[in-house]
Design a protein around this motif. Structure first.
Motif, short mmCIF file in Angstrom:
data_model
loop_
_atom_site.label_atom_id
_atom_site.label_comp_id
_atom_site.label_asym_id
_atom_site.label_seq_id
_atom_site.Cartn_x
_atom_site.Cartn_y
_atom_site.Cartn_z
N LYS A 79 -6.86 -0.83 3.80
CA LYS A 79 -5.63 -1.50 4.24
C LYS A 79 -4.80 -2.00 3.06
N ALA A 80 -5.44 -2.21 1.91
CA ALA A 80 -4.71 -2.67 0.72
C ALA A 80 -4.00 -1.52 0.02
N ASN A 81 -4.54 -0.32 0.11
CA ASN A 81 -4.02 0.79 -0.69
C ASN A 81 -3.32 1.90 0.08
N TYR A 82 -3.67 2.07 1.34
CA TYR A 82 -3.13 3.21 2.11
C TYR A 82 -2.16 2.74 3.18
N GLU A 83 -1.17 3.58 3.45
CA GLU A 83 -0.21 3.26 4.51
C GLU A 83 -0.83 3.54 5.88
N VAL A 84 -1.85 2.78 6.24
CA VAL A 84 -2.52 3.05 7.51
C VAL A 84 -1.89 2.30 8.67
N GLU A 85 -1.52 1.05 8.43
CA GLU A 85 -0.98 0.22 9.52
C GLU A 85 0.49 -0.09 9.29
N THR A 86 0.79 -0.40 8.04
CA THR A 86 2.12 -0.91 7.71
C THR A 86 2.77 0.10 6.77
N THR A 87 4.04 0.43 7.03
CA THR A 87 4.70 1.37 6.13
C THR A 87 5.60 0.61 5.15
N TYR A 88 6.06 1.31 4.13
CA TYR A 88 6.92 0.62 3.14
C TYR A 88 8.19 0.11 3.81
N ARG A 89 8.62 0.77 4.91
CA ARG A 89 9.84 0.32 5.60
C ARG A 89 9.65 -1.08 6.16
N ASP A 90 8.43 -1.39 6.62
CA ASP A 90 8.17 -2.75 7.14
C ASP A 90 8.36 -3.78 6.03
N PRO A 149 0.87 -1.19 0.00
CA PRO A 149 0.00 0.00 0.00
C PRO A 149 0.90 1.23 0.00
N PHE A 150 0.62 2.23 -0.87
CA PHE A 150 1.51 3.40 -0.82
C PHE A 150 0.79 4.74 -0.83
N TRP A 151 -0.52 4.74 -0.83
CA TRP A 151 -1.17 6.04 -0.76
C TRP A 151 -1.05 6.57 0.66
N ARG A 152 -0.73 7.87 0.74
CA ARG A 152 -0.44 8.43 2.06
C ARG A 152 -1.72 8.62 2.90
N LYS A 153 -1.52 8.44 4.21
CA LYS A 153 -2.63 8.52 5.18
C LYS A 153 -3.44 9.80 5.05
N GLU A 154 -2.73 10.92 4.76
CA GLU A 154 -3.43 12.21 4.74
C GLU A 154 -4.50 12.30 3.65
N PHE A 155 -4.42 11.42 2.63
CA PHE A 155 -5.44 11.44 1.57
C PHE A 155 -6.65 10.58 1.91
N LEU A 156 -6.57 9.92 3.06
CA LEU A 156 -7.62 8.98 3.45
C LEU A 156 -8.95 9.67 3.73
N LYS A 157 -8.86 10.92 4.16
CA LYS A 157 -10.10 11.62 4.52
C LYS A 157 -11.04 11.77 3.32
N ASN A 158 -10.49 11.64 2.11
CA ASN A 158 -11.33 11.81 0.92
C ASN A 158 -11.98 10.52 0.45
N THR A 159 -11.77 9.42 1.18
CA THR A 159 -12.32 8.16 0.68
C THR A 159 -13.44 7.63 1.59
N ARG A 160 -14.41 6.99 0.94
CA ARG A 160 -15.48 6.34 1.70
C ARG A 160 -15.39 4.83 1.57
N LYS A 161 -14.24 4.37 1.14
CA LYS A 161 -14.06 2.94 0.89
C LYS A 161 -14.01 2.17 2.21
N GLY A 162 -14.19 0.84 2.09
CA GLY A 162 -14.20 -0.01 3.27
C GLY A 162 -12.80 -0.40 3.73
N GLU A 163 -12.77 -1.15 4.84
CA GLU A 163 -11.52 -1.47 5.51
C GLU A 163 -10.53 -2.26 4.63
N ILE A 164 -11.06 -3.24 3.88
CA ILE A 164 -10.16 -4.08 3.08
C ILE A 164 -9.44 -3.22 2.04
N TYR A 165 -10.21 -2.37 1.38
CA TYR A 165 -9.66 -1.50 0.35
C TYR A 165 -8.62 -0.54 0.97
#
Ligand SMILES: C[S@@+](CC[C@H](N)C(=O)[O-])C[C@H]1O[C@@H](n2cnc3c(N)ncnc32)[C@H](O)[C@@H]1O
Length: 221
Positions: free
Chosen positions: A132-143, A114-130
């Motif tokens: 966690k698959a696309n946004y750096e919410v839990e896991t970062t690229y460093r992990d 996932p590489f979309w930045r957290k700050e863009f998350l406020k614009n989405t109404r997508k569900g949890e699976i989507y």
């Protein structure tokens, strides 16, 4: 809702997290496996790259790591649907990779995290699976980079896809972890636009030397 799609004569079941043309470009034109070696995919999703590469490299073994159970279950179905037998699916969090796999087992590791930045998350109404698959919410690229380093044998190759706006950051982090970038390719949405995604191939512990920049790729609509 689960839907069936066909990609290059392969069949996939997918849900709210869907196949992307950029991801397919990564698997199709950039990632190269050792024909008889062990590869690990970090963040396999519903199995787009796993199935595609397992078919292309029938003698290789691919360990497909995914931590979201609904996607992992679709991955199992997609392996079956396409008659793939050279994949070991693994429900595992890359942040705890050492609990799931031994170190230095892989000839190749590849990942499009996932590489979309957290700050863009406020614009989405997508569900949890989507999310966690696309946004750096839990896991970062460093992990993902750290897990790749743990899994790879010395001098073996790591293929990674990420957001072009963060290229410098990613290259610095790769160098910090003793990876040497060897090959780079940029993807553009279309002519006249800036690149949004890049692919990088690195060698673990490799010496400096030349970086090959491949010809640009264009996203397919
Ligand atoms: C951009 S998607 C790519 C999926 C798949 N490789 C593809 O191209 O269709 C990133 C994947 O990484 C998974 N992921 C995110 N964090 C993870 C973690 N901590 N451990 C394992 N997988 C993770 C997501 O659930 C998602 O399936």
């Amino acid at each position: 809702m689960i839907r069936s799609i066909d990609i290059e004569s392969l069949k996939f079941l997918q849900s709210e997290f869907k196949a992307s043309s950029d991801n397919l470009l990564f698997f199709k034109y950039f990632v190269k496996l050792s024909p008889r070696g062990v590869a690990v995919e970090l963040g396999a999703g519903f199995g787009l790259g796993t199935v595609y590469l397992a078919k292309r490299y029938p003698q290789a073994t691919i360990v497909a790591v995914e931590y979201q159970r609904p996607l992992y279950e679709l991955l199992l179905k997609n392996l079956q649907l396409n008659g793939v037998e050279n994949v070991k699916p693994l429900l595992c969090d890359v942040r705890q990779i050492e609990k799931c796999l031994e170190p230095q087992i892989a000839d190749v590791v590849y990942s499009n995290p996932p590489f979309w930045r957290k700050e863009f998350l406020k614009n989405t109404r997508k569900g949890e699976i989507y999310i966690k698959a696309n946004y750096e919410v839990e896991t970062t690229y460093r992990d993902f980079l750290k897990a790749a380093k743990y899994l790879l044998k010395s001098s073996k190759r790591f293929f990674f896809m990420f957001e072009t706006a963060r290229l410098v950051e990613v290259i610095c982090e790769l160098k910090q972890l003793k990876f040497t970038p060897k090959r780079l390719q940029f993807v553009y949405p279309r002519k006249g636009k800036n690149s949004h995604v890049f692919f990088v191939e690195s060698v673990l512990g490799g010496k400096g030397g030349h970086l090959k920049v491949e010809e640009p790729l264009e996203s397919t609509p």
